[in-house]
Enzyme design. Sequence first.
Site, mmCIF file in Angstrom:
data_model
loop_
_atom_site.group_PDB
_atom_site.id
_atom_site.type_symbol
_atom_site.label_atom_id
_atom_site.label_comp_id
_atom_site.label_asym_id
_atom_site.label_seq_id
_atom_site.Cartn_x
_atom_site.Cartn_y
_atom_site.Cartn_z
ATOM 1 N N PHE A 11 0.828 -1.208 0.000
ATOM 2 C CA PHE A 11 0.000 0.000 0.000
ATOM 3 C C PHE A 11 0.870 1.270 0.000
ATOM 4 C CE2 PHE A 11 -1.725 2.891 3.424
ATOM 5 C CZ PHE A 11 -2.420 3.724 2.561
ATOM 6 N N ASP A 32 9.604 -7.213 -4.030
ATOM 7 C CA ASP A 32 8.411 -7.549 -3.241
ATOM 8 C C ASP A 32 8.106 -9.028 -3.427
ATOM 9 O OD1 ASP A 32 5.675 -7.551 -2.122
ATOM 10 O OD2 ASP A 32 5.819 -5.375 -2.323
ATOM 11 N N ASN A 33 7.679 -9.699 -2.362
ATOM 12 C CA ASN A 33 7.277 -11.104 -2.535
ATOM 13 C C ASN A 33 5.760 -11.215 -2.698
ATOM 14 O OD1 ASN A 33 6.288 -10.719 0.014
ATOM 15 N ND2 ASN A 33 7.374 -12.444 0.954
ATOM 16 N N GLY A 37 1.363 -7.448 -0.158
ATOM 17 C CA GLY A 37 1.204 -6.476 -1.246
ATOM 18 C C GLY A 37 0.548 -7.160 -2.432
ATOM 19 N N ALA A 117 11.427 2.025 7.229
ATOM 20 C CA ALA A 117 10.057 2.268 7.688
ATOM 21 C C ALA A 117 9.839 1.571 9.024
ATOM 22 C CB ALA A 117 9.063 1.731 6.657
ATOM 23 N N TYR A 149 5.833 -7.639 17.509
ATOM 24 C CA TYR A 149 5.935 -6.759 16.340
ATOM 25 C C TYR A 149 6.595 -5.437 16.757
ATOM 26 C CZ TYR A 149 4.495 -3.639 12.576
ATOM 27 O OH TYR A 149 4.494 -2.719 11.564
ATOM 28 N N LYS A 153 10.238 -4.084 15.425
ATOM 29 C CA LYS A 153 10.425 -2.784 14.772
ATOM 30 C C LYS A 153 11.429 -1.929 15.545
ATOM 31 C CE LYS A 153 8.207 -2.551 10.936
ATOM 32 N NZ LYS A 153 8.968 -2.252 9.705
#
Length: 325
Positions: A11, A32-33, A37, A117, A149, A153
Site C-alpha cells: 500500500f 516484493d514477494n 502487497g 520504515a 511486532y 520494529k
Amino acid sequence: MTILITGGGGFIGSHLVDHLLEETGERILVLDNFSTGSPANIRHIDDDRLAVRDGDVRDDQTVENVVSGVDSIYHLAAAVGVEHVVENPLASLRTNLHGTENVLEAAREHDVPTFLASSSEVYGKSEAVPFSEADDRVLGPTSVPRWGYAAAKATDEFLALSYHETYDLPVTVGRYFNIVGPRQTGKYGMVIPTFVEQALSGEPLTVYGDGTQTRSFTHVADAVELTHELLETPEAHGEVFNVGAPDPTSITDLAERVIELTGSDSEITHVPFEEAFGENFEEPDQREPDVSKLQSVLGWAPEADLDRILEDVIEEQSELHPKVI
Ligand code: UDP
C-alpha cells in the site's frame, strides 16, 4: 541512478513508487514477494523506468543482488497489520528482523543511503501523548504477539542506528502513524478500509472495544512525500522521526464520520477485543505523534485532514463496488 523500494508492491510502497516516478528522473526497482502487497497496486504504471523483482527480503542473496546496483533504498517490506501479525507471529518476526538486517548489511557493503520504515507501534501502550521520538516505550509481556511486532520494529531501529554509528551508513528511520488512503486493503484488519466497506455494503461497522481509543490517521500522500524528503535530507541521517498527523480521532467518532460521509444506513456494533483477536491481546488506548522534530528538520508536517482521507477511500471503494451504493 536507481532507487530500490522493498515492499514497493504494498500500500505505502506503491504510492512511493508513483511519487518518485513523478518527482524524480530516476529508475525504480521494486523488490516484493507479494505476500501482503499486490501486483494490482502497481499495475497502472506504464513507465520503462520501473522494474519489478519478485523476491523475499529474508533471502540474503536476493537482497545482495538487488542492492548491488542501486543508489538509494527505501526499506518498506514488512509484516503488515495487527490482525496479520497476531495470526502469523513467527513469519512477521522473521521478515521484520532478518529482512531488515539483510537490507542494512547490503546497504553497508555498497554504501547506499537507506530509509527504514518503522511504526508508531514501537511506543506500545504508552499514555504519554503526544509521543516524542526520545520518549520511553511501554510494551507488554512477550506472551502477547502484538508486542513482538513492536519489539522487532524497535530492534530494526537499533540496527539502523548502529549501522549509522558503526559504519557511518546514511540511514533515516520514519515511524509511520496509521497511514491510510486508497489501495489499503481491509484484509489485514485496518480500520478505515474496513469501515468504509462495511458502510458501503450496509453492514454494521465493527468498533472494537468501547471505541474510545484514539488514532492519528495520516494521508498516504503526505507519508510518501515526507519519506522522500527524509532520505534526501543529510541532517536527518542517523535520526528517528515520527511520520504522522497530530490530530487524534476516537474510533467511535471515526465510525460515525464514515457513516455520515457515505450516507449509509449502517449501525455501529461493538466487538470485544477478545472476540476479534483472542485472549492474548492488548490495545494501545491513545496514539498521537509529536511532530516538532519533523517540523524543525523538514519545515512541515502533515495536517490531519480525516475527511479528505475518507473521501479518497470512499471514492475508490465506490468505484470498485459500484453496486453497493
Ligand atoms: N478497529 C476497529 N474495528 C475494526 C478494525 C480496527 O474498531 O474493524 C480499531 C482497532 O482496534 C484500533 C483502530 O481501529 O483501535 C485502528 O486499527 P488498525 O488495525 O487500523 O491500526 P492499529 O492502530 O491497531 O495498528
